[in-house]
Design an enzyme around this catalytic site. Structure first.
Site, PDB file in Angstrom:
ATOM      1  N   GLY A  36       0.798  -1.225   0.000  1.00  0.00           N
ATOM      2  CA  GLY A  36       0.000   0.000   0.000  1.00  0.00           C
ATOM      3  C   GLY A  36       0.828   1.271   0.000  1.00  0.00           C
ATOM      4  O   GLY A  36       1.985   1.284   0.416  1.00  0.00           O
TER       5      GLY A  36
ATOM      6  N   ARG B  71       0.797  -5.837  -4.812  1.00  0.00           N
ATOM      7  CA  ARG B  71       0.850  -6.697  -3.635  1.00  0.00           C
ATOM      8  C   ARG B  71       1.307  -8.120  -3.945  1.00  0.00           C
ATOM      9  O   ARG B  71       1.218  -9.003  -3.099  1.00  0.00           O
ATOM     10  CB  ARG B  71      -0.523  -6.728  -2.958  1.00  0.00           C
ATOM     11  CG  ARG B  71      -0.860  -5.400  -2.294  1.00  0.00           C
ATOM     12  CD  ARG B  71      -2.149  -5.471  -1.497  1.00  0.00           C
ATOM     13  NE  ARG B  71      -2.491  -4.149  -0.983  1.00  0.00           N
ATOM     14  CZ  ARG B  71      -2.080  -3.672   0.191  1.00  0.00           C
ATOM     15  NH1 ARG B  71      -1.322  -4.400   0.974  1.00  0.00           N
ATOM     16  NH2 ARG B  71      -2.433  -2.468   0.576  1.00  0.00           N
TER      17      ARG B  71
ATOM     18  N   ASP C 159       6.065  -7.547   5.816  1.00  0.00           N
ATOM     19  CA  ASP C 159       6.079  -8.722   4.946  1.00  0.00           C
ATOM     20  C   ASP C 159       7.010  -8.536   3.756  1.00  0.00           C
ATOM     21  O   ASP C 159       7.699  -9.473   3.351  1.00  0.00           O
ATOM     22  CB  ASP C 159       4.655  -9.036   4.454  1.00  0.00           C
ATOM     23  CG  ASP C 159       3.816  -9.682   5.554  1.00  0.00           C
ATOM     24  OD1 ASP C 159       4.330 -10.583   6.245  1.00  0.00           O
ATOM     25  OD2 ASP C 159       2.651  -9.280   5.717  1.00  0.00           O
TER      26      ASP C 159
ATOM     27  N   LYS D  31       8.533   0.936   5.199  1.00  0.00           N
ATOM     28  CA  LYS D  31       7.381   1.742   4.779  1.00  0.00           C
ATOM     29  C   LYS D  31       6.109   1.126   5.317  1.00  0.00           C
ATOM     30  O   LYS D  31       5.899  -0.070   5.171  1.00  0.00           O
ATOM     31  CB  LYS D  31       7.303   1.739   3.239  1.00  0.00           C
ATOM     32  CG  LYS D  31       6.031   2.314   2.665  1.00  0.00           C
ATOM     33  CD  LYS D  31       5.415   1.424   1.592  1.00  0.00           C
ATOM     34  CE  LYS D  31       4.756   0.200   2.216  1.00  0.00           C
ATOM     35  NZ  LYS D  31       3.955  -0.605   1.293  1.00  0.00           N
ATOM     36  N   THR D  32       5.276   1.881   5.935  1.00  0.00           N
ATOM     37  CA  THR D  32       3.889   1.512   6.227  1.00  0.00           C
ATOM     38  C   THR D  32       3.246   2.579   7.093  1.00  0.00           C
ATOM     39  O   THR D  32       3.819   3.011   8.091  1.00  0.00           O
ATOM     40  CB  THR D  32       3.707   0.150   6.933  1.00  0.00           C
ATOM     41  OG1 THR D  32       2.421   0.121   7.548  1.00  0.00           O
ATOM     42  CG2 THR D  32       4.729  -0.082   8.022  1.00  0.00           C
TER      43      THR D  32
ATOM     44  N   ASP E 295       0.849   2.095   8.929  1.00  0.00           N
ATOM     45  CA  ASP E 295       0.367   1.472  10.167  1.00  0.00           C
ATOM     46  C   ASP E 295       1.313   1.704  11.352  1.00  0.00           C
ATOM     47  O   ASP E 295       0.888   1.649  12.498  1.00  0.00           O
ATOM     48  CB  ASP E 295       0.201  -0.036   9.988  1.00  0.00           C
ATOM     49  CG  ASP E 295      -0.747  -0.378   8.848  1.00  0.00           C
ATOM     50  OD1 ASP E 295      -1.456   0.534   8.379  1.00  0.00           O
ATOM     51  OD2 ASP E 295      -0.785  -1.550   8.443  1.00  0.00           O
TER      52      ASP E 295
END
Lengths: 477, 477
Positions: A77, A141, A172, A198-199, A201
């Protein structure tokens, strides 16, 4: 183009002093590493890359540079700042040798497997500097997991004669980077594989990685909206607003936004049990308490919990309308208590709005630095490493750089029914200072309508970097 | 408080030169006015206030000031900049006489009826300057319409000995201001009633009123989010996003955001027929075409169209999930066409996020000027007038000020089954330059994914005012 697009495209991000001269960076070896748990299994799965040393960037004299050819890919994402990782990588490589080239794989990891790539030029990059999104090369993805996919990736890298491959992704994807590094070495391929955390979240963080990029921009964008809604609610005194945020069960985004806006309801994502969930397996697999909880949910929400997973086996939490569930539950409870007043509620979900906006000043500088670190690690032929930029509570000039062996962040977990090496996800620490402060404050914030309105992200008007980094990070420094 | 709250609280809005010295403003009389239509009926309904002259502010020498006591009230939904109208009114009054006082009515027009008010002090105001929301005194949707309510309002105004009452509201609230002005004069009460044009919908505009305040901030806030989602969509290439915006059937907000972001789908609000809508009346009241359209809608949407109206008899458009309706309709159409690809859609609704945020630089200055104009009109004992600030495409220093007799904006319309004098709502002009430009561009924008990303509202970094005003307004100048 909008005015901000133009102004930001011309902006020159700040750089840590250590990155100001790419010809003087040398990495010193620090302690040898292991992993978080399950050392035996992980060492066996990564015979060539396990247990390497952390490396730390310092000033020294570096050998003359040979031109490098490096590939870069976005995995998963969007997170604001991705284009700055690429521009930092590009500038970092070019500063060492103007003949170095950067290859972008298109549409995510499938671009590596299928050999779809373009050379990234200075002209192409110019309109993407300090901009949001991943659209320069796109993302995807696809997970490199079958033997055929690993072999195809090797073939692509060898055909392009890449010296390095930089994978910009979450936990992941970085696990995948480590597997690829091991595989390449096993096949006697010298291509370095470097991960960049990167994220939005924020669940890819630990004592070395202060925060993944994109988290700051996402949290600030959501906080702007939440603050606006709070101010509206306080003026109208008509509705209760229930806000769900993207950010998965780790809840870092939610805590960050709660601290930024003093909102007092917190949505804990309904953390469904991992593994294979089907209506039939529910009764057997869930604990008694969990099964009871599941049974109490409206039919609609039960179904949303059971719908298809993403390629990593994760529940698509954003598709579960927890905000509407909570409203229904509050209505039910008020009815049980024979509440006589009115309760009108409005639900909101903020997710896609915060993943691809202009990166905040923090993410702008932070990502540009990560790109430079990736360039330096590739040149040093490190592989299976993740870029790390630290000392973030200090001015950008004092930020530090490191390379971390990815395997040190791993343990074994059950994924899709079998035991896999994975990077451990960081959940909000309920004993940490940030959550404790929230916990101690939320009652009085709620009682006194003591809201805080962060407003829209500002790019101008100087501030100290300590005021720019995420609030949860300020609590940790 | 957030950093932006503090910085904005200390900000000094720019003022038109004409307002720089409140002791030198004189109003000159311009042409006598009539109304948009139905002159006979409207003249009969407003025997004391109909047909007055437009007044235009100029430099002159003004008499010595006596202290004034003025009331102010917010009516209806939030719009960014409301607090700046109040601070402009406060500063404008105090500059003429430090003994003037400003009374805020609490919770909207019901505060006038029930006599609930507070005196607004400099200290109270200090934290609300240049901030969003209406929370200093709150707002409400009570409409002053019965004989008892008019009488109670008169009693309040007389008890407080108010020289003026400033009503900050939309078209219906300004109609109400005109009725109150007429009523007060009829009862030999000298209290001036002045309206200020507020509404994010932008449907309170005409050749004299360039735009209502709050429109600019709302459109820019929604455009930030839409731009972010566009960039996300372009990077992910996974979902189609359907965005519904607040702003009612007039669609000014939608056109403004479409121009700002180059988004190519436009949601026309389903304009349900006015008046009394019940399931039974549908068959009789609707034209054949409209009844056919209604019958084709999913049951859920039919119900949403029939639910309760707001106190002005308006359908609560924001509760109709047109965005989901459109997705369902597109799916149906694709199925009819045997479409083989994938169509995944996500819906968004932006409304409350844009009504109460920090006012844009434009709304900040614009509202502050309106407050000053209201103070000057009250002192001049004008009543039944609306404040007007023009020449907006020029630097703030060159902005002009006027007072408009509210009756000039009226015609007769059927409301709740009977003929009423109302201010005509301005819908988007499909023959206007702004819509025509959109219409000519949208096909190519869509084909080429030619998006524009406005980014978050910026408060720093100088720009010409012409770049700050709404795009639809730039087309009109």
């Amino acid at each position: 183009m909008s005015r901000l697009q133009k102004i930001r495209a011309e902006f020159q991000p700040q750089r840590p002093d250590i990155l100001s001269d790419m010809n003087q960076i040398v990495f010193s070896r620090e302690a040898k590493t292991s992993c978080l748990a399950d050392e035996k299994e992980i060492a066996a799965l990564f015979p060539k890359t396990f247990g390497r040393v952390i490396v730390s960037g310092g000033v020294g004299s570096r050998e003359e540079a040979a031109p490098l050819k490096v590939g870069v890919v976005f995995s998963g994402g969007q997170a604001s700042g991705g284009h700055n990782v690429i521009s930092g990588l590009f500038d970092g490589l070019k500063k060492r040798s103007s003949e170095s080239t950067l290859i972008g794989f298109l549409g995510g990891p499938s671009g590596i497997i299928d050999g779809k790539s373009i050379e990234i030029t200075s002209e192409m990059l110019s309109m993407y500097r300090n901009q949001g999104g991943f659209d320069l090369i796109g993302s995807g993805r696809t997970k490199i997991e079958t033997d055929e996919q690993f072999a195809a990736s090797l073939e692509t890298v060898q055909k392009l004669q890449l010296n390095g491959l930089v994978i910009i992704g979450g936990d992941d994807s970085n696990t995948n980077a480590a597997l690829l590094a091991e595989y390449f070495l096993d096949k006697s391929c010298n291509c370095s594989v470097i991960g960049v955390p990167k994220t939005i979240d924020g669940d890819l963080q630990n004592e070395y990685i202060p925060i993944s990029f994109g988290f700051d921009t996402a949290a600030k964008t959501y906080s702007e909206m939440i603050g606006n809604i709070e101010r509206d609610a306080l003026s109208a005194k008509k509705y209760y607003h229930f806000v769900k945020l993207m950010g998965r069960s780790a809840s870092h985004i939610t805590l960050e936004c709660a601290l930024a806006t003093h909102s007092t309801f917190r949505l804990n994502a309904l953390a469904a049990k991992g593994g294979d969930l089907s209506p039939e397996s529910i009764q057997n697999d869930l604990s008694e308490e969990a099964a009871h909880c599941f049974a109490s949910l409206p039919k609609e929400i039960q179904e949303q919990l059971l719908i298809d997973r993403d390629p990593h086996g994760n529940v698509r939490v954003s598709l579960i309308e927890t905000e509407k569930l909570l409203i229904a539950k509050v209505k039910e409870e008020l009815k049980n208590r024979s509440f006589q007043g009115t309760f009108s509620a409005i639900s909101h979900f903020f997710g896609y709005e915060g993943r691809a906006g202009f990166p905040s000043n923090f993410d702008t500088h932070y990502c540009y630095a990560h790109g430079h670190v990736a360039a330096a690690l590739v040149e040093d032929q490190k592989t299976g490493y993740m870029t790390c930029v630290g000392n973030l509570h200090r001015p950008v000039s004092e930020w530090t750089i490191k390379g971390l062996p990815i395997t040190m962040l791993m343990n074994m977990e059950i994924r899709k029914g079998s035991s896999k090496p994975v990077i451990q996800k960081a959940l909000v620490d309920l004993e940490g200072k940030a959550f404790k402060f929230f916990h101690e404050s939320r009652i009085s914030w709620g009682k006194e309508d003591h809201y805080r309105y962060p407003g829209p992200l500002q790019f101008f008007g100087e501030t100290e970097m300590i005021d720019c980094i995420p609030l949860t990070l300020q609590f940790r420094t």
